[in-house]
Design a protein around this motif. Structure first.
Motif, mmCIF file in Angstrom:
data_model
loop_
_atom_site.group_PDB
_atom_site.id
_atom_site.type_symbol
_atom_site.label_atom_id
_atom_site.label_comp_id
_atom_site.label_asym_id
_atom_site.label_seq_id
_atom_site.Cartn_x
_atom_site.Cartn_y
_atom_site.Cartn_z
ATOM 1 N N LYS A 1 0.784 -1.082 -0.284
ATOM 2 C CA LYS A 1 -0.254 0.163 0.098
ATOM 3 C C LYS A 1 0.450 0.837 0.259
ATOM 4 N N GLU A 2 1.813 1.211 1.088
ATOM 5 C CA GLU A 2 2.698 1.987 0.855
ATOM 6 C C GLU A 2 3.535 2.751 -0.313
ATOM 7 N N THR B 1 0.407 4.297 -3.022
ATOM 8 C CA THR B 1 0.748 5.575 -2.363
ATOM 9 C C THR B 1 1.918 6.166 -3.074
ATOM 10 N N GLU C 1 1.497 6.435 -6.692
ATOM 11 C CA GLU C 1 0.659 7.387 -7.416
ATOM 12 C C GLU C 1 1.085 9.290 -7.344
#
Length: 199
Positions: A45-46, A49, A52
């Motif tokens: 997830k990190e 992120t 993005e």
């Protein structure tokens, strides 16, 4: 070694002992994961992120570069347009000044022709000198007389005020000039030549 020791050594491991070993291994794995920080899902997830955020910054960067290039192009167009406007303003100012000088030149030329009929030699010489000086000044300003007599009529340079039919001349040939025309830097007509055109 006694018989009793041999028996203990060869005894099979009981199920409770296997389960305890498995639990111990799981605890060791959890401790290791806890020490490293986060679970694999959290790391993914990190990373997403960060990707993005990077993509967003790259898009912003492209937009800024595009805006900068457009600004540079607009400034270049503005600079060229301003330069052209300045040149035109100067040309218009010169044309206005020269238009006011031309009647003086016309009068001097008429006086010169009149003096040729009489005996006023000194007057003729004086007028000649003034006329020469004015013509030199006009030439330095980039103003030249438009060729007329013997040339083919050009509506961009000449203003026909009379027409004659005469086979001694070519088609649309200028046979007489009533008033001299002038052009500035070979591109701006200050005054059209007033001419008589044959055929």
């Amino acid at each position: 070694m006694s018989k009793k020791d041999k028996t203990v050594e060869n005894e099979p491991i009981q199920e409770p002992q296997v389960e305890e070993a498995a639990e111990a291994m799981e605890q060791t794995g959890e401790n290791a994961a806890g020490e490293s920080g986060e679970s694999p899902d959290a790391s993914n997830k990190e990373l997403e992120t960060l990707n993005e955020a990077l993509a967003q910054k790259e898009a912003e960067n492209r937009e800024l570069i595009d805006r900068m290039q457009r600004l540079a192009a607009e400034y270049d167009n503005f600079r060229k347009r301003t330069l052209k406007e300045k040149e035109k303003a100067y040309s218009d100012a010169c044309a206005d000044v020269i238009t006011r000088i031309l009647p003086v030149v016309d009068n001097l030329e008429r006086a010169l022709k009149a003096s040729e009929a009489g005996e006023g030699q000194s007057l003729r010489e004086g007028i000649n000198m003034v006329l020469k000086q004015i013509n030199e000044t006009l030439d330095k300003l980039g103003v030249k007389p438009i060729k007329a007599v013997g040339e083919t009529f050009d509506p961009n340079l000449h203003n026909a005020v009379m027409h004659i039919e005469d086979e001694a001349y070519g088609a649309s040939e200028i046979v007489e000039e009533f008033e001299k025309g002038y052009i500035y830097k070979d591109e701006t007509v200050i005054r059209y030549s007033m001419v008589k055109v044959a055929n």
